[in-house]
Structures are given as C-alpha cells and as structure tokens.
Scaffold this motif. Sequence first.
Motif, mmCIF file in Angstrom:
data_model
loop_
_atom_site.group_PDB
_atom_site.id
_atom_site.type_symbol
_atom_site.label_atom_id
_atom_site.label_comp_id
_atom_site.label_asym_id
_atom_site.label_seq_id
_atom_site.Cartn_x
_atom_site.Cartn_y
_atom_site.Cartn_z
ATOM 1 N N ILE A 72 0.827 -1.198 0.000
ATOM 2 C CA ILE A 72 0.000 0.000 0.000
ATOM 3 C C ILE A 72 0.866 1.253 0.000
ATOM 4 N N PRO A 73 0.628 2.194 -0.937
ATOM 5 C CA PRO A 73 1.358 3.466 -0.939
ATOM 6 C C PRO A 73 0.694 4.503 -0.034
ATOM 7 N N ARG A 74 1.450 5.449 0.459
ATOM 8 C CA ARG A 74 0.939 6.624 1.190
ATOM 9 C C ARG A 74 0.045 6.236 2.371
ATOM 10 N N TYR A 75 0.359 5.147 3.007
ATOM 11 C CA TYR A 75 -0.509 4.637 4.073
ATOM 12 C C TYR A 75 -0.723 5.672 5.181
ATOM 13 N N TRP A 76 0.376 6.177 5.724
ATOM 14 C CA TRP A 76 0.286 7.050 6.900
ATOM 15 C C TRP A 76 -0.532 8.305 6.594
ATOM 16 N N GLU A 77 -0.272 8.930 5.444
ATOM 17 C CA GLU A 77 -0.988 10.153 5.089
ATOM 18 C C GLU A 77 -2.489 9.899 4.945
ATOM 19 N N VAL A 78 -2.841 8.819 4.261
ATOM 20 C CA VAL A 78 -4.254 8.530 3.982
ATOM 21 C C VAL A 78 -5.012 8.160 5.254
ATOM 22 N N VAL A 79 -4.449 7.253 6.034
ATOM 23 C CA VAL A 79 -5.177 6.744 7.208
ATOM 24 C C VAL A 79 -5.309 7.814 8.294
ATOM 25 N N THR A 80 -4.247 8.558 8.549
ATOM 26 C CA THR A 80 -4.358 9.628 9.556
ATOM 27 C C THR A 80 -5.335 10.702 9.083
ATOM 28 N N ARG A 81 -5.301 11.033 7.790
ATOM 29 C CA ARG A 81 -6.278 11.987 7.248
ATOM 30 C C ARG A 81 -7.702 11.500 7.483
ATOM 31 N N ASN A 82 -7.941 10.222 7.231
ATOM 32 C CA ASN A 82 -9.306 9.698 7.364
ATOM 33 C C ASN A 82 -9.777 9.649 8.808
ATOM 34 N N PHE A 83 -8.880 9.359 9.726
ATOM 35 C CA PHE A 83 -9.277 9.415 11.139
ATOM 36 C C PHE A 83 -9.647 10.842 11.534
ATOM 37 N N LEU A 84 -8.893 11.820 11.036
ATOM 38 C CA LEU A 84 -9.209 13.213 11.352
ATOM 39 C C LEU A 84 -10.519 13.640 10.701
ATOM 40 N N LEU A 85 -10.777 13.186 9.474
ATOM 41 C CA LEU A 85 -12.065 13.471 8.837
ATOM 42 C C LEU A 85 -13.210 12.846 9.638
ATOM 43 N N ALA A 86 -13.024 11.589 10.033
ATOM 44 C CA ALA A 86 -14.071 10.882 10.785
ATOM 45 C C ALA A 86 -14.344 11.565 12.129
ATOM 46 N N LYS A 87 -13.328 12.161 12.688
ATOM 47 C CA LYS A 87 -13.484 12.874 13.968
ATOM 48 C C LYS A 87 -14.541 13.971 13.853
ATOM 49 N N ASN A 88 -14.689 14.540 12.658
ATOM 50 C CA ASN A 88 -15.661 15.609 12.440
ATOM 51 C C ASN A 88 -16.938 15.122 11.768
ATOM 52 N N ASN A 95 -3.997 13.209 18.658
ATOM 53 C CA ASN A 95 -4.951 13.735 17.683
ATOM 54 C C ASN A 95 -6.404 13.363 17.944
ATOM 55 N N LEU A 96 -6.644 12.243 18.601
ATOM 56 C CA LEU A 96 -8.019 11.817 18.880
ATOM 57 C C LEU A 96 -8.321 11.818 20.371
ATOM 58 N N GLY A 97 -7.277 11.946 21.176
ATOM 59 C CA GLY A 97 -7.476 12.068 22.612
ATOM 60 C C GLY A 97 -7.269 10.766 23.362
ATOM 61 N N LYS A 98 -7.055 10.885 24.648
ATOM 62 C CA LYS A 98 -6.777 9.719 25.485
ATOM 63 C C LYS A 98 -8.045 9.048 26.009
ATOM 64 N N ASP A 99 -9.198 9.654 25.710
ATOM 65 C CA ASP A 99 -10.470 9.049 26.095
ATOM 66 C C ASP A 99 -10.996 8.097 25.035
ATOM 67 N N VAL A 100 -10.404 8.122 23.830
ATOM 68 C CA VAL A 100 -10.915 7.298 22.737
ATOM 69 C C VAL A 100 -10.777 5.810 23.092
ATOM 70 N N ARG A 101 -11.721 5.021 22.618
ATOM 71 C CA ARG A 101 -11.697 3.579 22.876
ATOM 72 C C ARG A 101 -10.698 2.918 21.937
ATOM 73 N N ILE A 102 -9.700 2.225 22.471
ATOM 74 C CA ILE A 102 -8.722 1.507 21.653
ATOM 75 C C ILE A 102 -8.629 0.061 22.117
ATOM 76 N N ASN A 103 -8.230 -0.781 21.186
ATOM 77 C CA ASN A 103 -8.003 -2.193 21.480
ATOM 78 C C ASN A 103 -6.640 -2.569 20.917
ATOM 79 N N VAL A 104 -5.675 -2.730 21.799
ATOM 80 C CA VAL A 104 -4.316 -3.099 21.407
ATOM 81 C C VAL A 104 -4.219 -4.621 21.534
ATOM 82 N N MET A 105 -4.126 -5.285 20.390
ATOM 83 C CA MET A 105 -4.363 -6.726 20.334
ATOM 84 C C MET A 105 -3.067 -7.533 20.210
ATOM 85 N N PHE A 106 -3.064 -8.673 20.895
ATOM 86 C CA PHE A 106 -1.920 -9.585 20.866
ATOM 87 C C PHE A 106 -2.231 -10.852 20.072
ATOM 88 N N GLN A 107 -3.216 -10.790 19.183
ATOM 89 C CA GLN A 107 -3.666 -12.004 18.480
ATOM 90 C C GLN A 107 -2.866 -12.305 17.209
#
Length: 337
Positions: free
Chosen positions: A238-254, A285-297
């Motif tokens: 996948i090209p430009r992963y970081w730019e695209v995904v971080t952009r989309n999380f910021l868009l989704a935030k709004n 960028n999304l805050g420390k209250d956001v729900r995250i799941n850091v997975m070991f699977q």
Amino acid sequence: MGAREALPKYFAILEGEDIPNFFITRRIKLNFNENLDLADLWNIHDEGMDKLRENDLDGSGHKNLLDLKAVIADKILENCHLCEIRCGINRKKSIGYCRVKESLIASDFLHYGEEPELVPSYTVFFSGCNFRCVFCQNWDISQFRVGVEIIPEYMALKIERAYRFGAKNVNFVGGEPTPNLPFILQTLRHVNVPIPVIWNSNMYMSTEAMKLLDGVVDIYLGDFKYGNNECARKYSKIPRYWEVVTRNFLLAKNHYRAEFLIRHLVMPNHLKCCTRPVLRWIAENLGKDVRINVMFQYRPEYKAMEYPEISRMLTLEEMEEAEKIVKNMGFKNALVG
C-alpha cells in the motif's frame, strides 16, 4: 472509565434513547435527478449535509440524503475511486484492484468474538480487499472472489432478522467494506430497525467515500496497522498509508455524531516502528479518552513465513512492552491483550 464513556451515543441507541445516524439521514428530504453528472450531485449532497448538521428536517422532496449517497456511490463505480488506490476501473463491467465487481457476501452471522460492547454483532464479511497483507488472517476471503450475491432488499431483511435475534449492531467487514460501499448504502435504504452501523475497515477510503460515510456510520471500528509508510508498502503493498489513514481518522473525527473504536494489532519486531507511533498519534490527535483495542492475536498466517521478522508469535516481553506504552500514554478506555 470504559466503553460507555467512550461511546455514549452508541449506548444511547442500544438503550432506545437515540437512533442510528442513517435513520436521521433518511429524514433529510431532497429533490434530485439521478442522471445529473457527479459534480452536480455532489453539490446537492453538500446542501443535504448542511441540512443534516442543522437538523433541518422540514424540507420537501420525494427522495432523501441516503438515497443520494447511494446514487453517488453507484456512479463512482464507473471510474472507481472509493479507496485511495483509485484504480479507475469501471466496476460495473470489470473487477477492480480490490478483486470486487458485484458485492459478494462470504459469510454473515452473530459474532461473539468482537469487543465486549459490540457482541453479539451481526457481522457481514465481504470478499475482496484493497490491501495485500502478507499476514492476513482472512486471506481466504480477502484475496479471492468468494461468496454469494444478495440483493440489497434481502440483505436489509437479514439485518432486521439479526436485530430481532439480539444483534447490537450491523458490522460491515471483510476483506474490506470500502469497495462494497454502494451495496451497503443501498441496503441501509431498506433497513427499518434502529441498529447502529459499524464500519470495520482498514481506513484507506478516498475523500469521496469519506463524504458518503458521513452521516451513516455510528462507530468507526478502524484498523490502524502501521506507524509508517515503509512497513505498509512491504507487508500490505500500500502506498501513502500514513498520510491517507491519519487523514481519514481526522475526517471521521468531524463526521456527524460518529464515534471511534480503534484496533491496533501488535506485530513481532514492530513495536518501535508501528505500535509506539500509532498510539502516540491517536493520543495526540483523537485524545486519550478514545476507545482503543491493542491486540496480541497476531499469528503468522498466509505468506508471513516468507518474512522472518514476522514469522513468529509475540514474545512475553513484547506484550509487556505494549502494555507499558499504553499505560504511559495515559489512555483511559483501552483494551489490551
């Protein structure tokens, strides 16, 4: 704190105190001609989104904003740019880069293996994907065209049936849901139960797809894989992963009344280059209250054995290090393990 604090609107829908976003989007009345070109349809869409944000439900029209989103998504298929690969293939005639032409359902069932607040989740697995992850655990459906074609009206009935059997949400996944966005929007036009919509995605949507999702998705169940572009290109092609995904999380935030549940799969030998920067970016960028799941699977599936550095399970030390990163960054609503 926990899921309820991070996802208040979702819980309000479950408890009958609120309704899913697509119910409200369907109330935004519009008049439009489906034969207009995309630019004109987008202009009407922007006006509809303004009405949605202003809670202007008094308009007149024979159609609604969700109808319009479905029409625009269908037109995009003729020169597909639903994801940032932007292959430009006419998917009404040919298979796209994602290996999707018509939407194929590989499986659908009440899933009890998701995060606690989601289960039971009516999970719809589409085949095909715009990623080529060498470690994909669903490679048998993501990298091949498998499954059955279902008309949107029948899919809507299946969603309603699952809701009556106790499904807390409808969870669109894959593979990847993005190539199937036209089908999903068409389906939601016919759903008549107040079920929250989960967008379970690699978050590599185009800006156009993001606009269509605004006002439809209740929870972005985003899979934030990589902390840099090099790992994304090496393991997912996948090209430009970081730019695209971080952009989309910021868009989704709004996005209209949208909430987050972000997953990060910890990979062996990738805590420094991926886990740490991913979690740092989320915190900042999304805050420390956001729900995250850091997975070991993580397990070495598909072609992972061809890459020695990811050809094993996590070590205990790596798991402990990931736990320490989450704790030190101060996340308040984290699942780890």
